[in-house]
Design an enzyme around this catalytic site. Sequence first.
Site, PDB file in Angstrom:
ATOM      1  N   LYS A 157       0.856  -1.178   0.000  1.00 54.86           N
ATOM      2  CA  LYS A 157       0.000   0.000   0.000  1.00 54.86           C
ATOM      3  C   LYS A 157       0.892   1.228   0.000  1.00 54.86           C
ATOM      4  O   LYS A 157       1.650   1.467   0.945  1.00 54.86           O
ATOM      5  CB  LYS A 157      -0.903   0.018   1.231  1.00 54.86           C
ATOM      6  N   ALA A 161      -9.788   5.129   4.163  1.00 54.57           N
ATOM      7  CA  ALA A 161      -9.741   6.239   5.137  1.00 54.57           C
ATOM      8  C   ALA A 161     -11.043   7.020   5.183  1.00 54.57           C
ATOM      9  O   ALA A 161     -11.665   7.288   4.163  1.00 54.57           O
ATOM     10  CB  ALA A 161      -8.602   7.211   4.866  1.00 54.57           C
ATOM     11  N   GLY A 162     -11.435   7.393   6.395  1.00 56.46           N
ATOM     12  CA  GLY A 162     -12.547   8.307   6.601  1.00 56.46           C
ATOM     13  C   GLY A 162     -13.840   7.684   7.083  1.00 56.46           C
ATOM     14  O   GLY A 162     -14.719   8.378   7.561  1.00 56.46           O
ATOM     15  N   ASN A 193      -9.075   1.599   9.808  1.00 57.45           N
ATOM     16  CA  ASN A 193      -8.339   1.280  11.018  1.00 57.45           C
ATOM     17  C   ASN A 193      -8.963   1.982  12.234  1.00 57.45           C
ATOM     18  O   ASN A 193      -9.538   1.345  13.096  1.00 57.45           O
ATOM     19  CB  ASN A 193      -6.861   1.688  10.857  1.00 57.45           C
TER      20      ASN A 193
END
Lengths: 263, 263, 263, 263
Positions: free
Chosen positions: A105, A192-193, A214
């Site tokens: 990643k 993300a988010g 995460n």
Amino acid sequence: MTEQRDTPPTSTWKLAGRDLSSRLIVGTGKYEDAEETKAALAASGAEIVTVALRRVDLKAKDNLLSWIDRDRYTLLPNTAGCYTADEAVRTLRLARELGIADIVKLEVIGDPTTLLPDNEQTLVAAKMLIDEGFTVLPYCSADPIVCRKLEEIGCAAVMPLAAPIGSGLGIRDPHNLELIIEAANVPVIVDAGVGTASDAAVAMELGCDGVLMNTAIAAAKDPIKMANAMRLGIQAGRLAFEAGRMPKRRHAHASSPTIGLIE
Amino acid sequence: MTEQRDTPPTSTWKLAGRDLSSRLIVGTGKYEDAEETKAALAASGAEIVTVALRRVDLKAKDNLLSWIDRDRYTLLPNTAGCYTADEAVRTLRLARELGIADIVKLEVIGDPTTLLPDNEQTLVAAKMLIDEGFTVLPYCSADPIVCRKLEEIGCAAVMPLAAPIGSGLGIRDPHNLELIIEAANVPVIVDAGVGTASDAAVAMELGCDGVLMNTAIAAAKDPIKMANAMRLGIQAGRLAFEAGRMPKRRHAHASSPTIGLIE
Amino acid sequence: MTEQRDTPPTSTWKLAGRDLSSRLIVGTGKYEDAEETKAALAASGAEIVTVALRRVDLKAKDNLLSWIDRDRYTLLPNTAGCYTADEAVRTLRLARELGIADIVKLEVIGDPTTLLPDNEQTLVAAKMLIDEGFTVLPYCSADPIVCRKLEEIGCAAVMPLAAPIGSGLGIRDPHNLELIIEAANVPVIVDAGVGTASDAAVAMELGCDGVLMNTAIAAAKDPIKMANAMRLGIQAGRLAFEAGRMPKRRHAHASSPTIGLIE
Amino acid sequence: MTEQRDTPPTSTWKLAGRDLSSRLIVGTGKYEDAEETKAALAASGAEIVTVALRRVDLKAKDNLLSWIDRDRYTLLPNTAGCYTADEAVRTLRLARELGIADIVKLEVIGDPTTLLPDNEQTLVAAKMLIDEGFTVLPYCSADPIVCRKLEEIGCAAVMPLAAPIGSGLGIRDPHNLELIIEAANVPVIVDAGVGTASDAAVAMELGCDGVLMNTAIAAAKDPIKMANAMRLGIQAGRLAFEAGRMPKRRHAHASSPTIGLIE
């Protein structure tokens, strides 16, 4: 909950040559301890877990990498904390020497406050890494042009953000995600988010192939329960996408359905 | 998907004296045929199903009521299609004489186009029915004052709409739902307006006790798959609610979390 | 700003028999002092101002009513603080005896915390007042059924809220407002909940006839400047409504415009 | 509307060394004819108008450039239709030779369907142009990192889009715009995507310095009236920004205001 035995499996998918059942990819940071991390990973049902190379002492004997069960999970090292293409490429070369993984990643951060991606440097790094034989999954803006370029240079997927890393704000601009999904020939993974289970479901309903998260799990009051919520939210959203939702109408008697139209 | 065996059950709840595991209540209208109806009910995992008394020939031998397995499902007759308190009360008295049920969904419609509730007539009918010994679950506006009044006169739950019946528009005003949930001492069930699995998850994340839906499942392209999606979406949303989501922040480094604040 | 001389006037409108240019109605509470109140009223361009009867000492010589220029402003007494139909009706009868006004804003509050309306009691009070010859402008929920009933019993306008009084949350459910506007044969005035100039513009763009506000002006850091902002925001929104906005499209090359469709 | 004489002027601003009163910049395309274009420009109150160099026959005697009153309007040539840095730079060099302007709007398009910007090529072109002495106002994504880079290489403003060109979708991601505004030391001008007057007001309330638009005016049913609406909407939004809006609260009695927090 015996009825779960009848759940029709959502379709499997392919990422970088792997056949996957789970559409949830999870990070390994921000947990209380190793036990909590392991339990959250298990509850999430994830088959791929991502690890920040910069936060692991690669030479230590007892690090994160040592206790993740690599028969069960595919390890996806990431370059969180890198601010230039060079830094990211060097970090991944080192990881390769240590035998960690060839599928990576790529994350090149543009700003230490917002942790938003530097797409320009990400493009540079992706090209270098692909030339060196890496399989690259890049974190990037929800920008259809950037995603197209990343695909053109050979990335195995594109991973646009839904909102800033660690914000939990959910899908800020579904319209751009839709444009990305329509144009992409590689998997689209929201990275993300996401903040809660319905955010994950929305991402899947838009047609994303997967979601990477995460903080939404690790920073919940009960991370294990939230990992379960996310697993089910992802499945629910994917099933709804495959089922084909009802049209939106102003009311039941409205003559024109509005599904698929701009909100 | 072996990891499903480890799903922690969401908390059970009580509605009108019954202990329930499923938080999804489903309607029985708009399906292709009896087979599809049965399969969708099974896939939804619902323990309560609602039937429009006005759409059933109560004297026919082979009607909807005859083939719903009443060992498996609690039947919740409703007064869809009634436009006055009187009509609704008379319809339910007839159903009681036929031995259908004492727990009923009260629906007094204000307008044949939007199918929005007439809260004033609903209050009148609820009072009459409770005085006659019915257990009343009323469909109403997402109006905290109406919900408080319905609770005060003895309704066993309140069932505010998320959006117009059959619209699939999702939760139009989460703020009002939050005010209702905070004030209520009876279960709050979102009734009408849900369109897809993430909508159901959002309702649960707000703290609703359950969701009632029909069109969102029956009018999906694949109703059985959507029934599964809804079952999982409800579970995901409830688990996320119980897990306690992460705070919303402008970005990971923002100093003030904003969870629970107005959006 | 000389170009302002060329501003095409927005259409005038009629409310309770009066011809009006301004579509902004303002409250008189929460200001620092009389000077600030007067300056804010002037800057707002309002032709109608509303006064809470319960907050005025009607028998005092030097009260709010004494210094509002009634040649310039039509006074609209309101029943803020009344919790039953009876209270509201008695309050307005008293005001009539004192010669204040026959056109009144009816407000029956359902809850001291949220200040949401009690629509049931509002209907009762409206009927009584209309029977006694008052011209009634009722504050109510954004509920198309309640608005229809208020119109049917003879109210001169309906005044649904955009959001709770004093919240500044803006238009929470534009969809319900649209349904109200489509069905109404009397003016629709958004009452309560507007927080800033764009909120006022949105209300006008939806097709409302006017907007009533107080806190959004009085609680701004600079109330006079905000009164100006609101005056221009109302004009801008009305002009945009009359001008007929461009269709929404996914992008310039999208084939299907989506204007007027559900968001 | 005599009260307009009392409108407090919104603060003037500086763009590329010019003092400006109007915060609205308008395009010149898509109008019926020259008369409509002129009337719309006048009604908008704009002091700067932008012209697509590729759509003007620069050698023709009677072109758009010939009839725009350059004593009244500052001309801002743009590179709409250019897909590479090279194309954009060559187009602007030619315009400079013809004496059009040194202050330019740089637009490098990434995709003929969505007309989204190619930020990577935009950065390359901006650098070249600034090195050659141009004053560059770049159209770009609402990406704080891209905006910071454009500022660092010397752009006189940044012009992030609100939504795709010609879409009329309004401000799709206010959060990113806020991050851009907080970080920027040059003016931030929303460029593209505004559809109606309230959209323009929202942009100004977020703290943008100006708004650039074309289709929202030209494709309205009555472009002249919409130009007036936009002029007033921009003023309303700016005044509201300067006035300092009231806090958002769940209701008037809520203890914690929520202004400025994430939505």
